[in-house]
Design an enzyme around this catalytic site. Structure first.
Site, short mmCIF file in Angstrom:
data_model
loop_
_atom_site.label_atom_id
_atom_site.label_comp_id
_atom_site.label_asym_id
_atom_site.label_seq_id
_atom_site.Cartn_x
_atom_site.Cartn_y
_atom_site.Cartn_z
N ILE A 184 -9.34 29.28 104.70
CA ILE A 184 -8.67 29.88 105.87
C ILE A 184 -9.28 29.36 107.17
CG2 ILE A 184 -8.31 32.07 107.09
CD1 ILE A 184 -8.24 33.44 104.29
N ASP A 227 -20.54 26.33 110.14
CA ASP A 227 -20.50 26.58 108.69
C ASP A 227 -21.87 26.27 108.12
OD1 ASP A 227 -17.76 26.74 106.70
OD2 ASP A 227 -19.68 26.29 105.72
N ASP A 231 -26.09 29.10 109.40
CA ASP A 231 -25.81 30.18 108.46
C ASP A 231 -25.70 31.46 109.28
OD1 ASP A 231 -26.16 32.29 106.43
OD2 ASP A 231 -26.63 30.60 105.10
N VAL A 232 -24.62 32.22 109.08
CA VAL A 232 -24.41 33.42 109.91
C VAL A 232 -25.41 34.54 109.57
CG1 VAL A 232 -21.98 32.95 110.39
CG2 VAL A 232 -22.58 34.39 108.42
N ASN A 266 -14.92 34.25 110.74
CA ASN A 266 -14.19 34.12 109.47
C ASN A 266 -15.11 33.93 108.27
OD1 ASN A 266 -11.74 32.99 107.75
ND2 ASN A 266 -13.32 31.40 107.73
N SER A 292 -9.51 41.75 105.61
CA SER A 292 -8.83 41.62 104.31
C SER A 292 -8.01 42.86 104.05
CB SER A 292 -9.87 41.47 103.18
OG SER A 292 -9.23 41.59 101.92
N TYR A 314 -17.19 44.33 98.24
CA TYR A 314 -16.36 43.50 99.12
C TYR A 314 -15.46 44.39 99.98
CZ TYR A 314 -13.00 39.97 100.62
OH TYR A 314 -12.20 39.15 101.37
N THR A 325 -4.04 37.91 98.95
CA THR A 325 -4.75 36.83 98.25
C THR A 325 -4.23 35.49 98.74
OG1 THR A 325 -4.98 38.27 96.35
CG2 THR A 325 -5.40 35.94 95.98
N VAL A 326 -5.16 34.66 99.21
CA VAL A 326 -4.82 33.40 99.85
C VAL A 326 -5.26 32.24 98.97
CG1 VAL A 326 -5.01 32.08 102.00
CG2 VAL A 326 -5.27 34.57 102.05
P1 NAI Z 1 -13.85 29.71 101.34
O1 NAI Z 1 -14.95 30.00 100.39
O2 NAI Z 1 -12.81 28.71 100.98
O3 NAI Z 1 -14.44 29.36 102.77
C1 NAI Z 1 -15.48 30.11 103.33
C2 NAI Z 1 -16.30 29.24 104.25
O4 NAI Z 1 -17.31 30.06 104.83
C3 NAI Z 1 -17.00 28.09 103.52
O5 NAI Z 1 -16.85 26.88 104.25
C4 NAI Z 1 -18.46 28.54 103.48
O6 NAI Z 1 -19.37 27.45 103.50
C5 NAI Z 1 -18.55 29.39 104.74
N1 NAI Z 1 -19.62 30.37 104.66
C6 NAI Z 1 -19.84 31.27 103.66
N2 NAI Z 1 -20.96 31.96 103.90
C7 NAI Z 1 -21.47 31.49 105.07
C8 NAI Z 1 -22.61 31.80 105.84
N3 NAI Z 1 -23.51 32.71 105.43
N4 NAI Z 1 -22.81 31.14 107.00
C9 NAI Z 1 -21.95 30.19 107.41
N5 NAI Z 1 -20.85 29.84 106.72
C10 NAI Z 1 -20.62 30.48 105.56
O7 NAI Z 1 -13.18 31.16 101.57
P2 NAI Z 1 -11.77 31.61 102.22
O8 NAI Z 1 -10.91 32.07 101.11
O9 NAI Z 1 -11.27 30.64 103.20
O10 NAI Z 1 -12.27 32.94 102.99
C11 NAI Z 1 -12.53 32.97 104.36
C12 NAI Z 1 -12.51 34.41 104.84
O11 NAI Z 1 -11.26 34.99 104.48
C13 NAI Z 1 -13.59 35.31 104.24
O12 NAI Z 1 -14.09 36.18 105.24
C14 NAI Z 1 -12.84 36.11 103.20
O13 NAI Z 1 -13.41 37.38 102.95
C15 NAI Z 1 -11.47 36.24 103.86
N6 NAI Z 1 -10.38 36.52 102.95
C16 NAI Z 1 -10.06 35.64 101.93
C17 NAI Z 1 -9.02 35.93 101.09
C18 NAI Z 1 -8.62 35.03 99.96
O14 NAI Z 1 -7.82 35.47 99.10
N7 NAI Z 1 -9.06 33.77 99.92
C19 NAI Z 1 -8.26 37.19 101.24
C20 NAI Z 1 -8.65 38.02 102.33
C21 NAI Z 1 -9.69 37.69 103.15
#
Ligand code: NAI
Length: 255
Positions: free
Chosen positions: A24, A43, A59-60, A86, A143, A156, A188-189
């Site tokens: 996302i 990131d 890292d956040v 995000n 979410s 979560y 769910t994405v």
């Molecule tokens: P993803 O795993 O594809 O991407 C997440 C990114 O965040 C990665 O590049 C990762 O390196 C980075 N990241 C993780 N922890 C970190 C940290 N401590 N510091 C810096 N960077 C960090 O995940 P996605 O699916 O794109 O999710 C992004 C957001 O969307 C999240 O907040 C998730 O909870 C939310 N979300 C995702 C859904 C899904 O179905 N994929 C549904 C609803 C919300």
């Protein structure tokens, strides 16, 4: 859907997207870039940062690293108008099989990560409001788990419930400063995150079908569809919108 957006409504704006190297966040970074913004991607592993963006490794969970990343962004772009919080992680389990350490990890990344990002960014956002009123905003990726009861997502869901409440509290705190704060609530994405979840499933095809069936549209949401909602909330068209949670969930919540 991946075509550059024809509206250049972010021209002259500087943006920071956390977790912008995948899923996302990467779609949001591309959407803002295509609409004319200069975009920094914070990131923990920025190797996947989209072309034409500024990758910033941080890292956040580290206040110091987040502050340095925001400073690097402002040094590169001269200002900061748009923050998209995000970065997030997931956990599967009920309260009985989720250890305290897992709860703490989820809250540290998903909730405090947004707090650290906002704290570092707010002085710069405040400074940008005179320049571009209505265009200064923070948008969180929350979410549908914040509002719907999903099985096996105790920690979560609690973390995302906190994100929703945090978004509304921040909107109230900063509205008079001209800073809008909103969130998107995706269903769910289809991202690498969900890919990893499916890889771990006993029957990935059946698990994917179950996730698709959970959404009334019968399919997963695309990252680009979530990014379009974020771009709306963060952009000048939403100048009257703050404290809002916009569901992009294939009808999961409303139907
Ligand atoms: P993803 O795993 O594809 O991407 C997440 C990114 O965040 C990665 O590049 C990762 O390196 C980075 N990241 C993780 N922890 C970190 C940290 N401590 N510091 C810096 N960077 C960090 O995940 P996605 O699916 O794109 O999710 C992004 C957001 O969307 C999240 O907040 C998730 O909870 C939310 N979300 C995702 C859904 C899904 O179905 N994929 C549904 C609803 C919300």
């Amino acid at each position: 859907m991946n075509q550059p957006h024809s509206t250049r409504d972010f021209e002259g704006l500087a943006a920071l997207v956390t977790g912008g190297a995948s899923g996302i966040g990467a779609a949001v970074a591309m959407a803002l870039r295509d609409r004319g913004a200069r975009v920094a991607v914070l990131d923990r592993d920025p190797t996947g940062a989209p072309a034409g963006t500024l990758p910033v490794a941080a890292d956040v969970t580290s206040d110091e690293a987040v502050r340095a990343a925001v400073a690097e962004t402002v040094a590169a772009f001269g200002a900061l108008h748009t923050v998209v919080g995000n970065a997030g992680i997931g956990a599967v389990g009920t309260v009985e099989d989720t250890a305290d350490e897992e709860w703490q990890r989820l809250l540290d990344v998903n909730v405090l990560g947004l707090v650290r990002t906002a704290r570092a960014a707010l002085p710069h956002l405040r400074a940008a409001t005179a320049d571009r009123p209505g265009c200064v905003s923070i948008t969180h990726t929350c979410s549908i788990a914040a509002t719907a009861g999903l099985p096996q997502r105790a920690a979560y869901s609690a973390s995302k419930g906190a994100v929703l409440a945090l978004t509304r509290a921040m909107a109230a705190d900063h509205i008079r400063e001209g800073i809008r704060v909103n969130c998107v609530n995706p269903g769910t994405v289809d991202t690498p995150w969900v890919g990893r979840l499916l890889d771990r499933a006993a029957d990935p095809a059946a698990e994917r079908a179950a996730l698709e069936a959970r959404q009334p549209t019968g399919r997963l949401v695309s990252a680009q569809e979530v990014a379009a909602a974020v771009a709306y909330l963060a952009g000048p068209s939403a100048a009257a919108v703050t404290g809002t949670a916009l569901a992009v969930d294939g009808g999961m919540q409303g139907l």
